[in-house]
Design an enzyme around this catalytic site. Structure first.
Site, mmCIF file in Angstrom:
data_model
loop_
_atom_site.group_PDB
_atom_site.id
_atom_site.type_symbol
_atom_site.label_atom_id
_atom_site.label_comp_id
_atom_site.label_asym_id
_atom_site.label_seq_id
_atom_site.Cartn_x
_atom_site.Cartn_y
_atom_site.Cartn_z
ATOM 1 N N LYS A 250 0.911 -1.152 -0.585
ATOM 2 C CA LYS A 250 0.142 -0.564 -0.368
ATOM 3 C C LYS A 250 0.613 1.478 0.230
ATOM 4 O O LYS A 250 1.763 1.532 0.895
ATOM 5 C CB LYS A 250 -0.675 -0.143 1.327
ATOM 6 C CG LYS A 250 -2.205 0.649 1.126
ATOM 7 C CD LYS A 250 -1.941 2.499 1.105
ATOM 8 C CE LYS A 250 -1.714 2.806 2.235
ATOM 9 N NZ LYS A 250 -1.454 4.386 2.382
ATOM 10 N N GLY B 90 6.195 3.846 9.091
ATOM 11 C CA GLY B 90 5.450 4.701 9.902
ATOM 12 C C GLY B 90 5.249 4.841 10.980
ATOM 13 O O GLY B 90 6.887 4.963 11.720
ATOM 14 N N SER B 91 4.600 5.483 11.642
ATOM 15 C CA SER B 91 4.620 6.475 13.290
ATOM 16 C C SER B 91 4.178 5.362 13.813
ATOM 17 O O SER B 91 3.195 4.049 13.791
ATOM 18 C CB SER B 91 3.535 7.591 12.998
ATOM 19 O OG SER B 91 2.233 7.216 12.910
ATOM 20 N N GLU C 112 2.038 5.231 16.322
ATOM 21 C CA GLU C 112 0.138 5.334 16.640
ATOM 22 C C GLU C 112 -0.064 4.140 15.318
ATOM 23 O O GLU C 112 -1.218 3.468 15.758
ATOM 24 C CB GLU C 112 -0.677 6.951 16.527
ATOM 25 C CG GLU C 112 0.034 7.282 17.442
ATOM 26 C CD GLU C 112 -0.729 6.616 19.305
ATOM 27 O OE1 GLU C 112 -1.719 5.397 19.136
ATOM 28 O OE2 GLU C 112 0.500 6.640 19.463
ATOM 29 N N GLY D 229 1.059 2.253 13.967
ATOM 30 C CA GLY D 229 1.720 1.022 14.119
ATOM 31 C C GLY D 229 1.335 0.284 15.405
ATOM 32 O O GLY D 229 0.570 -1.047 14.743
ATOM 33 N N CYS E 80 13.173 9.170 9.487
ATOM 34 C CA CYS E 80 12.563 9.072 10.956
ATOM 35 C C CYS E 80 14.215 8.870 11.896
ATOM 36 O O CYS E 80 13.866 9.190 13.220
ATOM 37 C CB CYS E 80 12.485 7.317 10.805
ATOM 38 S SG CYS E 80 13.497 6.335 9.891
ATOM 39 N N GLU F 8 8.248 13.722 18.531
ATOM 40 C CA GLU F 8 9.292 13.599 16.850
ATOM 41 C C GLU F 8 8.634 14.720 16.960
ATOM 42 O O GLU F 8 6.916 14.565 15.856
ATOM 43 C CB GLU F 8 8.193 12.339 16.047
ATOM 44 C CG GLU F 8 9.428 12.226 15.020
ATOM 45 C CD GLU F 8 9.099 10.644 14.494
ATOM 46 O OE1 GLU F 8 7.603 10.392 14.441
ATOM 47 O OE2 GLU F 8 9.829 10.702 13.304
HETATM 48 P P1 NAD Z 1 2.216 7.520 9.151
HETATM 49 O O1 NAD Z 1 2.206 6.033 10.056
HETATM 50 O O2 NAD Z 1 0.884 8.415 8.864
HETATM 51 O O3 NAD Z 1 1.900 6.959 7.773
HETATM 52 C C1 NAD Z 1 2.147 5.239 7.002
HETATM 53 C C2 NAD Z 1 1.578 4.389 6.158
HETATM 54 O O4 NAD Z 1 0.634 3.824 7.277
HETATM 55 C C3 NAD Z 1 1.351 4.728 5.758
HETATM 56 O O5 NAD Z 1 1.104 5.075 3.839
HETATM 57 C C4 NAD Z 1 -0.404 5.823 5.434
HETATM 58 O O6 NAD Z 1 -1.042 5.502 4.945
HETATM 59 C C5 NAD Z 1 -0.390 4.004 6.442
HETATM 60 N N1 NAD Z 1 -2.052 4.515 7.398
HETATM 61 C C6 NAD Z 1 -2.369 5.302 8.144
HETATM 62 N N2 NAD Z 1 -3.259 4.309 9.216
HETATM 63 C C7 NAD Z 1 -3.245 3.688 9.120
HETATM 64 C C8 NAD Z 1 -4.039 1.889 9.394
HETATM 65 N N3 NAD Z 1 -5.047 2.611 9.997
HETATM 66 N N4 NAD Z 1 -3.867 1.257 8.894
HETATM 67 C C9 NAD Z 1 -2.865 1.041 8.509
HETATM 68 N N5 NAD Z 1 -2.064 1.663 7.271
HETATM 69 C C10 NAD Z 1 -2.446 2.653 7.749
HETATM 70 O O7 NAD Z 1 3.359 7.889 9.151
HETATM 71 P P2 NAD Z 1 4.010 8.829 8.306
HETATM 72 O O8 NAD Z 1 3.283 10.281 8.850
HETATM 73 O O9 NAD Z 1 3.571 8.591 6.451
HETATM 74 O O10 NAD Z 1 5.548 8.994 8.174
HETATM 75 C C11 NAD Z 1 5.973 9.491 9.103
HETATM 76 C C12 NAD Z 1 6.291 8.542 10.297
HETATM 77 O O11 NAD Z 1 6.559 7.395 9.863
HETATM 78 C C13 NAD Z 1 7.581 8.443 11.438
HETATM 79 O O12 NAD Z 1 6.393 8.749 12.322
HETATM 80 C C14 NAD Z 1 8.900 7.888 10.968
HETATM 81 O O13 NAD Z 1 10.016 8.377 12.009
HETATM 82 C C15 NAD Z 1 8.346 6.967 10.487
HETATM 83 N N6 NAD Z 1 8.854 6.519 9.296
HETATM 84 C C16 NAD Z 1 9.985 5.161 10.407
HETATM 85 C C17 NAD Z 1 10.804 4.733 9.172
HETATM 86 C C18 NAD Z 1 11.911 4.060 9.891
HETATM 87 O O14 NAD Z 1 12.258 2.382 8.801
HETATM 88 N N7 NAD Z 1 11.800 3.238 11.239
HETATM 89 C C19 NAD Z 1 11.007 5.169 8.354
HETATM 90 C C20 NAD Z 1 10.122 6.178 8.007
HETATM 91 C C21 NAD Z 1 9.520 6.874 8.349
#
Ligand code: NAD
Length: 481
Positions: free
Chosen positions: A179, A232-233, A235, A237, A288, A385
């Site tokens: 996705k 991703g974030s 929350e 996660g 991140c 963050e």
């Molecule tokens: P986010 O968690 O809002 O979104 C990440 C992804 O999850 C997007 O594709 C989004 O559409 C999807 N998503 C949102 N709600 C969902 C749900 N209920 N179920 C399943 N998927 C859902 O994060 P963001 O704002 O896009 O990215 C920034 C965050 O990602 C920051 O916290 C950053 O630190 C983290 N990040 C971590 C790494 C790593 O390797 N550790 C790398 C890049 C970014």
């Protein structure tokens, strides 16, 4: 370079190019102008169903598993070659839908190729064990694929982050439904095109763009997936993990960070200034593992702040396509979030040494590179963050205090230290609770070095050889001869 990009993009499901089944489209905004630049088909739960069915059919057909590991590896090399043909277009879309600088946009292609070739080269090197049970028995382990790997990618680096997970999955015989992020999905469409040209079997790679709460949630809760990779974030996660728990699905979780670098009194301060500035201002801090806290020995604090502010103020801020050093944040909402947290910092008593607000006079979502001083470790700006170009500087007096501050957040993604004293470096590296520790340069390492979080930053590793182990399950075969 041409500024033209296509205005409509489709999803890639079962080897065909698909509109959203409900006919919807997601508008893509250029964060450097705030203007729409095109649309992508909006994947819904029905599209996720179709993509999972295609991935399941491909897995069940055993087309990947019946290849030799070497053949699966060669496929990664072909994707890497095909990707190169799209370099200019990828660099453009990374500027236009993601806000990257032109240099960073271009750099995404060789980086992604390295991931593909690295894991392609490992396809025939993931070996099992033979376990001695004594005369009359033969026992060995096999690295079996999980099946359908569901992958969710954030907007900040969709191409390399998506490609490295897809490569790990394919070389180990899994199929994938990814996705893509609704804010910056375009480079992954170009990746899917490279897969198609490279002859990746239909259904092995499916890429669907959709909103997280709908398509993302439908994917991770789908009854027919076997494995989840989420980046991703924290929350989001947590909600992914709740869905995974319902069906006991194994997960690789790459979450957020609030990574701190400790600057000891003997450090080379020129090196510190350039490294710390790159560590927080690259991609406007939307990484991140950005170095978002600098923990500085009190004796050199003022000197470090002066140098860091000079680095920040020397950056040109503007559209990446125009060759500026610092691009925009991804969205108006993210810009507002970062500005609001800066206001919290001021209200908490921290001092703005530079920046702290959006850049006036520009149409896009540009945040000024920002340095906070007079920061206490318990302040929200030292704990939460930003995901923006904001670094907080915290003074320390003793080594123990510095380590405690560095480890004193919920996160544990990366950490760093600057010193000329090798013994001190080893001691402190040992004490830092983080998945990666950088000494004397932020982000030492890369494709080959395992990357991932401790504490709330997640678990499992991407990058390096270790990552492949997150895509296989061990099967033991015991034989009475
Ligand atoms: P986010 O968690 O809002 O979104 C990440 C992804 O999850 C997007 O594709 C989004 O559409 C999807 N998503 C949102 N709600 C969902 C749900 N209920 N179920 C399943 N998927 C859902 O994060 P963001 O704002 O896009 O990215 C920034 C965050 O990602 C920051 O916290 C950053 O630190 C983290 N990040 C971590 C790494 C790593 O390797 N550790 C790398 C890049 C970014």
């Amino acid at each position: 370079m041409s500024r033209e990009i296509r205005t409509y993009w489709k999803n890639y499901i079962g080897g065909t190019w698909a509109d959203g089944s409900a006919g919807g489209r997601i508008s893509i905004t250029d964060p450097a102008t705030g203007q729409p630049i095109g649309e992508i088909a909006c994947g819904t739960a029905a599209d996720i169903d179709a993509a999972v069915a295609a991935a399941r059919a491909c897995f069940t057909s055993r087309v990947l598993q019946d290849m030799t590991p070497h053949e699966r590896g060669a496929m990664m090399f072909r994707i890497a070659d095909e990707l190169e043909k799209a370099t200019d277009e990828i660099a453009r879309v990374e500027c236009f839908d993601n806000g990257k600088t032109l240099a960073n946009g271009r750099a995404e292609v060789p980086l992604t190729q390295r991931y593909l070739r690295y894991y392609g080269g490992m396809a025939d090197k993931l070996e099992g064990r033979q376990i001695p049970l004594g005369p009359g028995f033969l026992d060995y382990t096999v690295h079996a694929p999980f099946g359908v790997s569901a992958q969710i990618v954030p907007w900040n680096g969709p191409l390399p982050v998506g490609a490295r997970s897809i490569a790990c999955a394919l070389v180990t015989g899994n199929t994938v439904v990814l996705k893509s992020p609704e804010d910056s999905p375009l480079s992954l469409v170009l990746f899917a095109e490279a897969c198609e040209r490279a002859g990746v079997p239909a259904g092995a790679v499916n890429i669907v763009c959709g909103f997280g709460a709908e398509a993302g949630a439908a994917l991770v809760a789908h009854r027919d997936i076997d494995h989840i990779v989420f980046t991703g974030s924290v929350e989001t996660g947590k909600s992914v993990l709740r869905a995974a728990a319902e069906r006991v699905i194994p997960c690789v979780m790459e979450l957020g960070g609030k990574s701190g670098g400790i600057v000891f009194a003997d450090a080379d301060l020129d090196q510190v200034a350039t490294s710390a500035a790159a560590g927080i201002f690259k991609h406007a801090g939307q990484i991140c593992s950005a170095g978002s806290r600098l923990i500085v020995h009190r004796s050199i604090h003022d000197d470090v702040v002066t140098r860091l502010v000079a680095e920040a103020e020397a950056l040109s801020v503007g559209p990446g396509i125009e060759g500026c050093d610092l691009g925009p944040l991804i969205s108006a909402q993210q810009l507002e979030r970062v500005e609001a947290l800066c206001r919290v910092g001021v209200a908490e008593g921290a001092r703005l040494a530079t920046g702290g607000a959006r850049v006036a006079g520009l149409d896009g979502f540009f945040m000024a590179p920002t340095v906070f001083t007079d920061v206490r470790p318990d302040m929200r700006i030292a704990q939460e963050e930003f995901f923006g170009p904001v670094v907080v500087v915290i003074p320390f007096d003793t080594c123990e205090e510095a380590i405690a501050i560095a480890n004193g957040t919920d996160y544990g993604l990366a950490a760093g230290l600057y010193t000329r004293d090798l013994a001190l470096a080893h001691k402190v590296a040992d004490r830092l609770v983080a998945g990666q520790v950088y000494v004397n340069q932020w982000w030492v390492g890369g494709v080959e070095t395992p990357f991932g979080g401790m504490k709330r930053s997640g678990y499992g590793r991407e990058k390096g050889q270790e990552a492949l182990l997150g895509y296989v399950q061990t099967k033991n075969v015991g034989i009475k001869l």
